[in-house]
Design a protein around this motif. Structure first.
Motif, short mmCIF file in Angstrom:
data_model
loop_
_atom_site.label_atom_id
_atom_site.label_comp_id
_atom_site.label_asym_id
_atom_site.label_seq_id
_atom_site.Cartn_x
_atom_site.Cartn_y
_atom_site.Cartn_z
N PHE A 62 1.29 28.13 69.98
CA PHE A 62 1.17 29.53 70.39
C PHE A 62 0.22 29.66 71.58
O PHE A 62 0.50 30.36 72.55
CB PHE A 62 0.70 30.36 69.20
CG PHE A 62 0.46 31.81 69.50
CD1 PHE A 62 1.33 32.52 70.33
CD2 PHE A 62 -0.63 32.48 68.96
CE1 PHE A 62 1.11 33.87 70.61
CE2 PHE A 62 -0.85 33.82 69.23
CZ PHE A 62 0.02 34.51 70.06
N TRP B 3 7.31 38.39 68.92
CA TRP B 3 7.18 37.44 67.80
C TRP B 3 7.87 38.05 66.59
O TRP B 3 7.50 39.13 66.13
CB TRP B 3 5.69 37.20 67.52
CG TRP B 3 5.36 36.25 66.41
CD1 TRP B 3 5.96 36.17 65.17
CD2 TRP B 3 4.33 35.24 66.41
NE1 TRP B 3 5.38 35.20 64.41
CE2 TRP B 3 4.38 34.60 65.14
CE3 TRP B 3 3.38 34.84 67.34
CZ2 TRP B 3 3.50 33.58 64.81
CZ3 TRP B 3 2.52 33.81 66.99
CH2 TRP B 3 2.57 33.18 65.74
N VAL C 250 8.74 34.10 70.12
CA VAL C 250 8.35 33.26 68.99
C VAL C 250 9.22 33.65 67.79
O VAL C 250 9.25 34.82 67.41
CB VAL C 250 6.86 33.43 68.62
CG1 VAL C 250 6.50 32.51 67.44
CG2 VAL C 250 5.97 33.13 69.82
#
Length: 289
Positions: A265, A144, A166
């Motif tokens: 998520f 991420w 992400v």
């Protein structure tokens, strides 16, 4: 020509003659957290010193919980510090995941000084340290990145095996980012030179070859990274496992609190860990590209 430019500039700035400075602009408190004050129920925090390049070690916090089914490796923006990461500590572990967050070299308690080329190698070293730990499966590791950290996240994702990516408030590349921060009418009067080492980072090129599930998150009102760059990255990614979330009225920070981001998520975590076996019980494959 010069007189014409001056005239246009005078008209432009005349229309922006009033600037309001309110108390919210002046005061920007950020709650701090330390390992001693960390208090998320059911989650353990261990402090790690991770050796990276040039005999330097970086400071990292490893958050674990018994029911975790995946692990998030976080790459922060240029202003990220562990002691100011309370929001991320909560958000990254909310869907029952483990998480590793770290301060870049020269930040917080990490040694050394930051340089773009070396940070890329540090990013790989931190990843390698994580997947070398017992029970950490690379296919269940999500990288991420936020803002500047998105460049590190895509770099790692193209050099190592990951379960998903992400990108929060991402930039396509450095040239596009500079063009957004310094529009053409500013560059008429202000020269902008970018260090060649920074220009090596190009999320747009890396994303085209990505073979892991992708979640792109942007803020519709982000003044730092144009949300259009998030859209372009999403469109450039291979079709299939990709999702774009643009948060209405979202800016450059705190998008992880938006319900639609939390849900996306959680969906990504479920995709990475389709069976209920906790990550702590999954043998590490140690695979590499």
């Amino acid at each position: 020509m010069r007189l014409a430019l001056l005239a246009v500039s005078a008209l432009f700035f005349a229309g922006c003659a009033a600037i309001t400075i309110d108390q919210q602009t002046v005061f920007q408190p950020k709650p701090s957290v330390t390992p001693a004050t960390f208090d998320l129920e059911g989650i353990d925090l261990s402090v790690r010193s991770i050796p990276v390049a040039d005999s330097v070690s970086v400071n990292a916090w490893h958050l674990t919980q018994p029911s975790a089914s995946a692990t998030v490796l976080f790459y922060g923006g240029n202003g990220f510090y562990l002691v100011q990461s309370r929001g991320y500590l909560q958000a990254l572990t909310r869907p029952s995941t483990n998480a590793l967050l770290w301060d870049y070299r020269g930040y917080g308690r990490s040694d050394g000084s930051p340089q773009a080329d070396i940070l890329r190698e540090d990013a790989l070293a931190v990843y390698d340290s994580l997947v070398a730990r017992p029970g950490v499966d690379p296919d269940r590791v999500l990288v991420w990145g936020h803002s500047l950290g998105t460049f590190l996240a895509t770099y790692v994702a193209t050099q190592r095996d990951v379960g998903g990516v992400v990108l929060e408030n991402p930039a396509t590349n450095v040239d596009d980012w500079v063009g957004h921060l310094f529009p053409w009418y500013i560059r008429l009067f202000l020269g902008v030179e970018v260090d060649p080492a920074l220009k090596k980072d190009d999320n747009l090129k890396r994303i085209r070859g990505l073979d892991a599930p992708l979640l792109v998150v942007g803020g519709a009102d982000d003044p730092v990274t144009d949300p259009e760059m998030a859209r372009r990255l999403y469109e450039a990614a291979p079709e299939g496992n990709r999702e774009l979330v643009l948060v209405e009225e979202g800016t450059h920070n705190g998008l992880y609190e938006a319900p639609e981001v939390q849900q996306a998520f959680e969906n990504l975590v479920e995709e990475v860990s389709p069976d209920p076996t906790p990550a702590s019980e999954v043998p590490s494959s140690g695979s590499r590209r």
